[in-house]
Design a protein around this motif. Sequence first.
Motif, short mmCIF file in Angstrom:
data_model
loop_
_atom_site.label_atom_id
_atom_site.label_comp_id
_atom_site.label_asym_id
_atom_site.label_seq_id
_atom_site.Cartn_x
_atom_site.Cartn_y
_atom_site.Cartn_z
N GLN A 154 -1.20 51.29 -4.90
CA GLN A 154 -2.32 50.31 -4.66
C GLN A 154 -2.25 49.01 -4.61
O GLN A 154 -3.06 48.05 -4.48
CB GLN A 154 -3.19 50.89 -5.96
CG GLN A 154 -3.71 51.77 -6.09
CD GLN A 154 -5.31 52.44 -6.80
OE1 GLN A 154 -6.03 51.18 -7.17
NE2 GLN A 154 -5.22 53.47 -6.80
N GLN A 155 -1.10 48.73 -3.75
CA GLN A 155 -1.01 47.43 -3.17
C GLN A 155 0.31 47.10 -1.71
O GLN A 155 0.17 48.62 -0.94
CB GLN A 155 0.32 46.98 -4.19
CG GLN A 155 -0.41 46.30 -5.77
CD GLN A 155 1.11 45.67 -6.52
OE1 GLN A 155 1.16 44.37 -6.86
NE2 GLN A 155 1.65 46.40 -7.25
N ILE A 156 -0.51 46.73 -1.21
CA ILE A 156 0.86 46.40 0.41
C ILE A 156 1.86 45.76 0.22
O ILE A 156 2.22 44.52 -0.61
CB ILE A 156 -0.35 45.89 1.42
CG1 ILE A 156 -1.81 46.46 1.06
CG2 ILE A 156 0.00 45.74 2.66
CD1 ILE A 156 -3.40 45.55 1.88
N GLY A 157 2.56 46.45 0.77
CA GLY A 157 4.07 46.23 1.20
C GLY A 157 4.39 46.08 2.64
O GLY A 157 3.34 46.98 3.76
N ILE A 158 5.38 45.12 3.01
CA ILE A 158 5.81 45.06 4.35
C ILE A 158 7.70 45.51 4.61
O ILE A 158 8.07 45.50 3.96
CB ILE A 158 5.62 44.00 5.30
CG1 ILE A 158 5.64 44.40 6.67
CG2 ILE A 158 6.06 42.60 4.00
CD1 ILE A 158 4.11 42.94 7.41
N ALA A 159 8.26 45.91 4.93
CA ALA A 159 9.59 46.29 6.07
C ALA A 159 9.81 46.07 7.18
O ALA A 159 9.05 46.10 7.78
CB ALA A 159 9.64 48.34 5.52
N VAL A 160 11.16 45.93 7.28
CA VAL A 160 11.79 45.78 8.80
C VAL A 160 12.77 46.60 9.09
O VAL A 160 13.12 47.09 8.09
CB VAL A 160 11.28 44.26 8.51
CG1 VAL A 160 12.94 43.87 7.84
CG2 VAL A 160 12.11 44.01 10.52
N CYS A 161 12.85 46.35 10.13
CA CYS A 161 13.99 47.44 11.04
C CYS A 161 14.36 47.64 12.84
O CYS A 161 12.81 46.09 13.21
CB CYS A 161 14.03 49.06 10.56
SG CYS A 161 15.33 49.95 11.18
N ASP A 162 15.37 46.94 12.71
CA ASP A 162 15.45 46.34 14.46
C ASP A 162 15.33 48.18 15.26
O ASP A 162 15.39 47.82 16.57
CB ASP A 162 16.94 46.10 14.43
CG ASP A 162 18.04 47.17 14.44
OD1 ASP A 162 18.16 48.26 13.72
OD2 ASP A 162 19.56 46.47 14.08
N GLU A 163 14.60 49.51 14.61
CA GLU A 163 14.34 50.17 15.47
C GLU A 163 13.20 51.07 15.02
O GLU A 163 13.09 50.84 13.68
CB GLU A 163 15.11 51.41 15.62
CG GLU A 163 16.15 51.33 14.81
CD GLU A 163 17.71 52.80 14.73
OE1 GLU A 163 17.40 53.76 15.37
OE2 GLU A 163 18.85 52.12 14.67
N PRO A 164 12.36 51.87 15.63
CA PRO A 164 11.60 52.01 15.03
C PRO A 164 11.71 53.52 14.02
O PRO A 164 11.02 53.58 13.24
CB PRO A 164 10.69 52.54 16.07
CG PRO A 164 10.97 52.63 17.58
CD PRO A 164 12.54 52.05 17.08
N MET A 165 12.62 54.11 14.38
CA MET A 165 12.68 55.30 13.84
C MET A 165 13.85 55.38 12.51
O MET A 165 14.73 56.51 12.37
CB MET A 165 13.26 56.48 14.47
CG MET A 165 12.19 56.45 15.63
SD MET A 165 10.83 57.82 14.51
CE MET A 165 12.40 59.35 15.04
N GLY A 166 14.06 54.13 12.43
CA GLY A 166 15.54 53.09 11.54
C GLY A 166 15.01 53.70 10.36
O GLY A 166 14.11 53.59 10.16
N THR A 167 15.65 53.72 9.03
CA THR A 167 15.64 53.36 7.85
C THR A 167 15.18 52.12 7.52
O THR A 167 15.46 50.71 7.67
CB THR A 167 17.05 53.04 7.02
OG1 THR A 167 17.79 54.72 7.55
CG2 THR A 167 16.67 53.29 5.55
N TYR A 168 13.70 51.72 7.16
CA TYR A 168 12.93 50.40 7.20
C TYR A 168 13.60 49.52 5.21
O TYR A 168 14.02 50.65 4.77
CB TYR A 168 11.92 50.41 7.38
CG TYR A 168 11.09 50.41 8.75
CD1 TYR A 168 10.73 49.42 8.94
CD2 TYR A 168 11.62 51.50 9.24
CE1 TYR A 168 10.04 49.54 10.15
CE2 TYR A 168 10.88 51.91 10.57
CZ TYR A 168 10.47 50.29 10.94
OH TYR A 168 9.69 51.18 12.35
#
Length: 159
Positions: free
Chosen positions: A85-99
């Motif tokens: 019940q919290q909001i996180g954010i992740a990043v990757c250099d491709e949409p189907m990659g591992t974030y």
Amino acid sequence: MKNPIVRQKAGDPYILKDKDHYYMSATGGGEKDEFVCWHSTNLCDWSEPVPILSLKDVVWANTMAWAPSMVEKDGYYYFAFCADQQIGIAVCDEPMGTYHDLTGKPLVASKDYDFQTIDPVFLKDEDGKIYMAFGQGKCMMSEIALTPHSAEFAGEMVC
């Protein structure tokens, strides 16, 4: 009821259009407490789901992998999600990659507001500015500054 888009049980879908490709993530569709992504070029035929983020790799969360949203900025893909019940954010250099978790802590913690801080959604304006809205019972929204190394609200938070 049979899902008309994908075979898996999936709620809270979000579809990112990136050039001539579509990427969909949702609550469910994979193992418990992980997010998956499907790919399509025509919105009718979808790939099998590919795991893109597991809560096992998020140090601040364990359960309730829900309600994702995706956006592209400067060649990087950002993935907002609910967990515990919290909001996180992740990043990757491709949409189907591992974030990977971008901040190592919730972007919006459950204690930050007097309502549920869930259901994030990215909104990308025509001028390239990106906003995030979230909440249940109330809706908060602000511009968000995103880089491959940081994420922070850049504007005034409005209700």
